[in-house]
Scaffold this motif. Structure first.
Motif, short mmCIF file in Angstrom:
data_model
loop_
_atom_site.label_atom_id
_atom_site.label_comp_id
_atom_site.label_asym_id
_atom_site.label_seq_id
_atom_site.Cartn_x
_atom_site.Cartn_y
_atom_site.Cartn_z
N ARG A 69 -100.50 -27.37 -110.53
CA ARG A 69 -100.11 -28.38 -109.55
C ARG A 69 -98.66 -28.19 -109.10
O ARG A 69 -98.29 -28.54 -107.97
CB ARG A 69 -100.31 -29.77 -110.19
N HIS A 70 -97.83 -27.63 -109.98
CA HIS A 70 -96.42 -27.40 -109.64
C HIS A 70 -96.22 -26.12 -108.82
O HIS A 70 -95.09 -25.73 -108.56
CB HIS A 70 -95.55 -27.36 -110.90
N SER A 71 -97.33 -25.47 -108.47
CA SER A 71 -97.36 -24.25 -107.66
C SER A 71 -96.85 -23.03 -108.41
O SER A 71 -96.63 -21.98 -107.81
CB SER A 71 -96.61 -24.41 -106.31
N LEU A 73 -97.36 -20.21 -111.72
CA LEU A 73 -98.45 -19.65 -112.52
C LEU A 73 -98.39 -20.23 -113.92
O LEU A 73 -97.31 -20.39 -114.49
CB LEU A 73 -98.29 -18.12 -112.59
N ILE A 74 -99.55 -20.57 -114.47
CA ILE A 74 -99.64 -20.98 -115.89
C ILE A 74 -100.48 -19.92 -116.60
O ILE A 74 -101.59 -19.61 -116.16
CB ILE A 74 -100.33 -22.35 -116.05
N THR A 75 -99.94 -19.36 -117.68
CA THR A 75 -100.74 -18.41 -118.46
C THR A 75 -101.15 -19.07 -119.77
O THR A 75 -100.46 -19.97 -120.27
CB THR A 75 -99.94 -17.12 -118.78
N ILE A 102 -106.20 -23.75 -115.48
CA ILE A 102 -105.58 -24.23 -116.72
C ILE A 102 -104.95 -25.61 -116.53
O ILE A 102 -105.04 -26.47 -117.40
CB ILE A 102 -104.50 -23.21 -117.20
N CYS A 103 -104.34 -25.84 -115.38
CA CYS A 103 -103.66 -27.13 -115.11
C CYS A 103 -104.63 -28.29 -115.29
O CYS A 103 -105.77 -28.24 -114.82
CB CYS A 103 -103.13 -27.11 -113.67
N ASN A 104 -104.17 -29.33 -116.00
CA ASN A 104 -105.06 -30.48 -116.24
C ASN A 104 -104.75 -31.65 -115.32
O ASN A 104 -105.22 -32.77 -115.56
CB ASN A 104 -104.96 -30.91 -117.71
N ASN A 105 -103.93 -31.41 -114.29
CA ASN A 105 -103.56 -32.45 -113.33
C ASN A 105 -102.96 -33.69 -113.97
O ASN A 105 -103.21 -34.81 -113.53
CB ASN A 105 -104.78 -32.82 -112.46
N CYS A 106 -102.16 -33.48 -115.00
CA CYS A 106 -101.50 -34.64 -115.64
C CYS A 106 -100.43 -35.25 -114.74
O CYS A 106 -99.97 -36.36 -114.97
CB CYS A 106 -100.89 -34.22 -116.97
N ASN A 107 -99.98 -34.50 -113.74
CA ASN A 107 -98.99 -34.97 -112.75
C ASN A 107 -97.58 -35.18 -113.32
O ASN A 107 -96.75 -35.80 -112.65
CB ASN A 107 -99.46 -36.26 -112.05
N ASP A 151 -90.24 -26.91 -116.56
CA ASP A 151 -89.95 -27.26 -117.95
C ASP A 151 -90.96 -28.24 -118.54
O ASP A 151 -91.27 -28.18 -119.72
CB ASP A 151 -88.56 -27.94 -118.04
N ILE A 152 -91.43 -29.17 -117.71
CA ILE A 152 -92.20 -30.29 -118.28
C ILE A 152 -93.67 -29.96 -118.53
O ILE A 152 -94.36 -30.68 -119.26
CB ILE A 152 -92.08 -31.53 -117.35
N CYS A 153 -94.13 -28.85 -117.99
CA CYS A 153 -95.57 -28.55 -118.10
C CYS A 153 -95.98 -28.41 -119.57
O CYS A 153 -95.38 -27.65 -120.32
CB CYS A 153 -95.89 -27.27 -117.33
N PRO A 154 -97.00 -29.14 -119.99
CA PRO A 154 -97.36 -29.15 -121.41
C PRO A 154 -97.98 -27.86 -121.91
O PRO A 154 -98.22 -27.74 -123.10
CB PRO A 154 -98.36 -30.32 -121.51
S1 SF4 Z 1 -97.32 -30.57 -115.58
FE1 SF4 Z 1 -99.50 -31.18 -115.60
S2 SF4 Z 1 -100.08 -31.29 -113.41
FE2 SF4 Z 1 -98.16 -30.15 -113.53
S3 SF4 Z 1 -98.82 -28.00 -113.59
FE3 SF4 Z 1 -98.52 -28.66 -115.72
S4 SF4 Z 1 -100.57 -29.38 -116.38
FE4 SF4 Z 1 -100.60 -29.22 -114.13
#
Ligand code: SF4
Ligand code: SF4
Length: 163
Positions: A69-71, A73-75, A102-107, A151-154
């Protein structure tokens, strides 16, 4: 400042890896062209340099990760704490399978952005660039002053809120 220093140290290494890869491929008769890791092409529409290919999309197509969601890449291994290098080639390499999103849309990234650059489905890229990248007049240096959404992405390795 540490983020900027790490980025500035890492990107020449990626360029060197790209170059080594091209040299190795050339030994096998495969021609590759390294893509500069940092800004490589002037874009007059945005008055910014940018890469000649979207390395995030290439990485997603290569099965390395998926765009969140943050545009970014998540690995699976490192979350969004990655920087990409790339080469172009006419040779058809066998890709890894595409990954499920992978993104869970936690926002969390949307909410943490200080300028609401992620409030719509597409990142307001110019707003982000103007806020996050540029000269620090006081310290007479160029730096990246915002990376909160990264930074905040879990999914980040070592994240406080890692899933
Ligand atoms: S912080 Fe949540 S919504 Fe944003 S990219 Fe990471 S998993 Fe997706
Ligand atoms: S880098 Fe900063 S300004 Fe840009 S989208 Fe992320 S949180 Fe928003």
């Amino acid at each position: 400042v540490p983020y900027t220093r790490v980025r500035n140290s890492m990107t020449p290494k990626l360029d060197a890896i790209d170059m080594d890869f091209c040299i190795e491929m050339e030994k096998h008769g495969i021609v590759c062209v390294p893509i500069p890791t940092n800004e490589s092409l002037w874009n007059s529409a945005t008055n910014r340099f940018r890469s000649i290919v979207s390395q995030k999309h290439a990485a997603q197509a290569a099965g390395i990760g998926t765009i969140g969601r943050h545009s970014l890449l998540i690995t699976p291994e490192y979350g969004s704490m990655v920087w990409l290098g790339a080469v172009l080639s006419e040779h058809e390499f066998e890709p890894d399978p595409l990954l499920a999103p992978i993104c869970n849309n936690c926002n969390l990234c949307v909410d943490v952005c200080p300028i609401n650059a992620l409030s719509e489905s597409e990142l307001k890229q110019l707003d982000c660039w103007n806020h996050a990248f540029g000269d620090d007049e006081e310290q007479k240096t160029w730096k990246i002053s915002c990376h909160k959404c990264r930074d905040i992405c879990p999914y980040n390795l070592g994240s406080k809120n890692k899933l």
